[in-house]
Motif scaffolding. Structure first.
Motif, mmCIF file in Angstrom:
data_model
loop_
_atom_site.group_PDB
_atom_site.id
_atom_site.type_symbol
_atom_site.label_atom_id
_atom_site.label_comp_id
_atom_site.label_asym_id
_atom_site.label_seq_id
_atom_site.Cartn_x
_atom_site.Cartn_y
_atom_site.Cartn_z
ATOM 1 N N ASP A 61 0.533 -1.281 -0.141
ATOM 2 C CA ASP A 61 -0.030 -0.167 -0.288
ATOM 3 C C ASP A 61 0.593 1.119 -0.133
ATOM 4 O O ASP A 61 0.411 2.919 -0.055
ATOM 5 C CB ASP A 61 -0.727 0.193 1.340
ATOM 6 N N LYS A 62 2.056 1.322 0.641
ATOM 7 C CA LYS A 62 2.777 2.263 0.429
ATOM 8 C C LYS A 62 3.884 2.630 -1.140
ATOM 9 O O LYS A 62 3.813 3.454 -1.193
ATOM 10 C CB LYS A 62 4.149 1.817 1.387
ATOM 11 N N LEU A 63 3.534 1.669 -1.742
ATOM 12 C CA LEU A 63 4.117 1.799 -2.888
ATOM 13 C C LEU A 63 2.765 2.531 -4.246
ATOM 14 O O LEU A 63 1.943 2.217 -4.040
ATOM 15 C CB LEU A 63 4.573 0.349 -3.898
ATOM 16 N N PRO A 64 3.490 3.280 -5.253
ATOM 17 C CA PRO A 64 2.438 3.596 -6.564
ATOM 18 C C PRO A 64 1.284 2.663 -6.651
ATOM 19 O O PRO A 64 2.513 1.038 -7.149
ATOM 20 C CB PRO A 64 3.241 4.219 -7.534
ATOM 21 N N LYS A 65 0.308 3.030 -7.291
ATOM 22 C CA LYS A 65 -0.486 2.552 -7.424
ATOM 23 C C LYS A 65 -0.398 1.586 -9.082
ATOM 24 O O LYS A 65 0.334 2.082 -9.686
ATOM 25 C CB LYS A 65 -1.887 2.996 -7.941
ATOM 26 N N LEU A 66 -0.179 0.514 -9.155
ATOM 27 C CA LEU A 66 -0.041 -0.770 -10.183
ATOM 28 C C LEU A 66 -1.938 -1.512 -10.151
ATOM 29 O O LEU A 66 -2.072 -2.215 -9.215
ATOM 30 C CB LEU A 66 0.892 -1.348 -10.878
ATOM 31 N N LYS A 67 -1.728 -2.509 -11.600
ATOM 32 C CA LYS A 67 -2.758 -3.703 -12.111
ATOM 33 C C LYS A 67 -2.051 -3.898 -11.181
ATOM 34 O O LYS A 67 -0.872 -4.265 -11.364
ATOM 35 C CB LYS A 67 -3.698 -3.028 -13.359
ATOM 36 N N THR A 68 -2.711 -5.340 -11.631
ATOM 37 C CA THR A 68 -2.527 -6.790 -10.426
ATOM 38 C C THR A 68 -1.370 -7.445 -12.949
ATOM 39 O O THR A 68 -2.166 -7.074 -13.605
ATOM 40 C CB THR A 68 -3.807 -8.206 -11.665
ATOM 41 N N GLY A 69 -0.248 -7.475 -12.402
ATOM 42 C CA GLY A 69 0.254 -8.030 -13.275
ATOM 43 C C GLY A 69 -0.064 -9.883 -13.497
ATOM 44 O O GLY A 69 -0.257 -10.291 -12.753
ATOM 45 N N VAL A 70 0.364 -9.811 -14.715
ATOM 46 C CA VAL A 70 0.887 -11.442 -15.225
ATOM 47 C C VAL A 70 2.082 -11.262 -14.746
ATOM 48 O O VAL A 70 2.002 -12.889 -14.045
ATOM 49 C CB VAL A 70 0.990 -11.026 -16.920
#
Length: 119
Positions: A61-70
């Protein structure tokens, strides 16, 4: 990875990689390269990204948001021996030094790692 410019390039990279893999999909099946067709479609629809964080990071939660990755920024076989601090450091490194070429490298390394006939 907060910058809008970086997010734009990540989206474009994902899209271009998905198009390339969609065209190559029949050949990848012939050579037993394991990739899910649904993953390609999910990235094309922008539901997923090709590379994202290692999800079992307690500080995600402290990192920039990213979508779920493959895929994640390392090969799955290397994940088993890592501590939670090491996982977080890898995620921080991925977020802070993002590059298009790094994503290409991660995707193609994972594809080659998941190949039956090329081993």
């Amino acid at each position: 990875m907060e910058s809008k410019r970086i997010k734009f390039f990540k989206y474009k990279t994902d899209f271009i990689l998905a198009l390339i893999l969609l065209v190559l999909y029949p050949f990848m099946k012939i050579f037993s390269i394991k990739i899910e067709f649904n993953d390609i479609i999910s990235v094309l629809k922008s539901d997923k990204t090709w590379v994202s964080y290692i999800e079992n990071d307690i500080n995600l939660d402290k990192l920039p948001k990213l979508k779920t990755g493959v895929y994640i920024p390392l090969l799955l076989k290397d994940l088993l021996s890592l501590t939670s601090d090491e996982i977080h450091e890898i995620n921080i490194g991925y977020a802070s030094s993002y590059s298009i070429w790094n994503d290409f490298n991660i995707v193609f390394s994972n594809l080659l790692e998941n190949t039956d006939k090329l081993k």
